[in-house]
Design an enzyme around this catalytic site. Sequence first.
Site, PDB file in Angstrom:
ATOM      1  N   THR A 116       0.810  -1.217   0.000  1.00  0.00           N
ATOM      2  CA  THR A 116       0.000   0.000   0.000  1.00  0.00           C
ATOM      3  C   THR A 116       0.843   1.265   0.000  1.00  0.00           C
ATOM      4  O   THR A 116       1.949   1.289   0.559  1.00  0.00           O
ATOM      5  CB  THR A 116      -0.911   0.022   1.252  1.00  0.00           C
ATOM      6  OG1 THR A 116      -1.579   1.288   1.337  1.00  0.00           O
ATOM      7  CG2 THR A 116      -0.109  -0.170   2.527  1.00  0.00           C
ATOM      8  N   TYR A 140      -2.127   0.248   9.971  1.00  0.00           N
ATOM      9  CA  TYR A 140      -2.330  -0.409   8.682  1.00  0.00           C
ATOM     10  C   TYR A 140      -1.072  -0.276   7.826  1.00  0.00           C
ATOM     11  O   TYR A 140      -0.535  -1.272   7.320  1.00  0.00           O
ATOM     12  CB  TYR A 140      -3.534   0.196   7.959  1.00  0.00           C
ATOM     13  CG  TYR A 140      -3.624  -0.199   6.504  1.00  0.00           C
ATOM     14  CD1 TYR A 140      -3.801  -1.526   6.138  1.00  0.00           C
ATOM     15  CD2 TYR A 140      -3.523   0.759   5.499  1.00  0.00           C
ATOM     16  CE1 TYR A 140      -3.872  -1.894   4.796  1.00  0.00           C
ATOM     17  CE2 TYR A 140      -3.594   0.407   4.158  1.00  0.00           C
ATOM     18  CZ  TYR A 140      -3.764  -0.917   3.816  1.00  0.00           C
ATOM     19  OH  TYR A 140      -3.825  -1.273   2.489  1.00  0.00           O
TER      20      TYR A 140
END
Length: 329
Positions: A116, A140
Amino acid sequence: MAVLVTGGAGYIGSHMVWNLVEAGEQVVVLDNLSTGFDWAVAGAARLVCGDVGDADLLDELLKGGIDAVIHFAGSVIVPESVADPLKYYRNNTASTRALIEACVMNGVRRFIFSSTAAVYGDPEVVPVGEDAPVHPLSPYGSSKLMSEIMLADTAAAHDFAFTALRYFNVAGADPGGRTGQSTANATHLIKVACEAALGKRSHLSVFGTDYDTPDGTGVRDYIHVADLVEAHRLALAHLRDGGQSRILNCGYGEGYSVRQVIESARRVSGCDFKVVEEPRRLGDAPQVVARADAVRRELGWQPRYDDLDTIIAHALAWEDRLSRRNPAR
């Protein structure tokens, strides 16, 4: 030989499975169906219901003729990761470690990882390249960065090669209408905008209007899910041809603000909807846009759907189809 796709019943994973099946690959899907759907999996693929952190199950699957793993399984909501970090370190980091270890133990040498742009945090230079410093703003992002580090260390120590693809903001749906973003209470902006346009939500919330961006709202690089999974297929071919381990951005190199996405959703749908301005959320960066030349150069990737209105049109069509599939949603 077959490809194991973890999280292959989920949003991006189900698109990947369709892409691989169409390319003539044998596909095994491992998914616990916590956020995925069995009906989203292409019929030609074999679906195994289970957890990616289950070492015994992984051993059973990987000794059965798997030559590559494409790993999507994990948790992906930034605000949730801030509120429940240990969930993210379990689902994203610990389970990825178990999967990498199982690959090494069973001689599976090719691994493609769903990473990501959140690893960059709030980048100093935009567009941001793969060589930029990594400073995640959320658990995250940190959980994904830890997985990248584990992959690099494993590749240095074993006969093992990986490609980590750092996604920017994935959106849209299968142009053929076979699958799309189907999770209830999703937080993805384009998904939410489509739901609002179709009357499934009372409003759309804009989190932060005072960023140092042209219109004060966050700017993101939105990539069509079909283009993204094609980059994975090309990465698989690259590794099978003996390609070296790489970390590559997956985006278009163009950013759109939240307000621009709202305008596009209204234009494409022909519907107005209520917008509510709210404070910033923890873990959100003001602006994240990819420098995406490397993935084109190294994998020969050529996007087909790099247009915001097209992305939203496909997402809207899927949302309408989903309503007719299950009117209660």
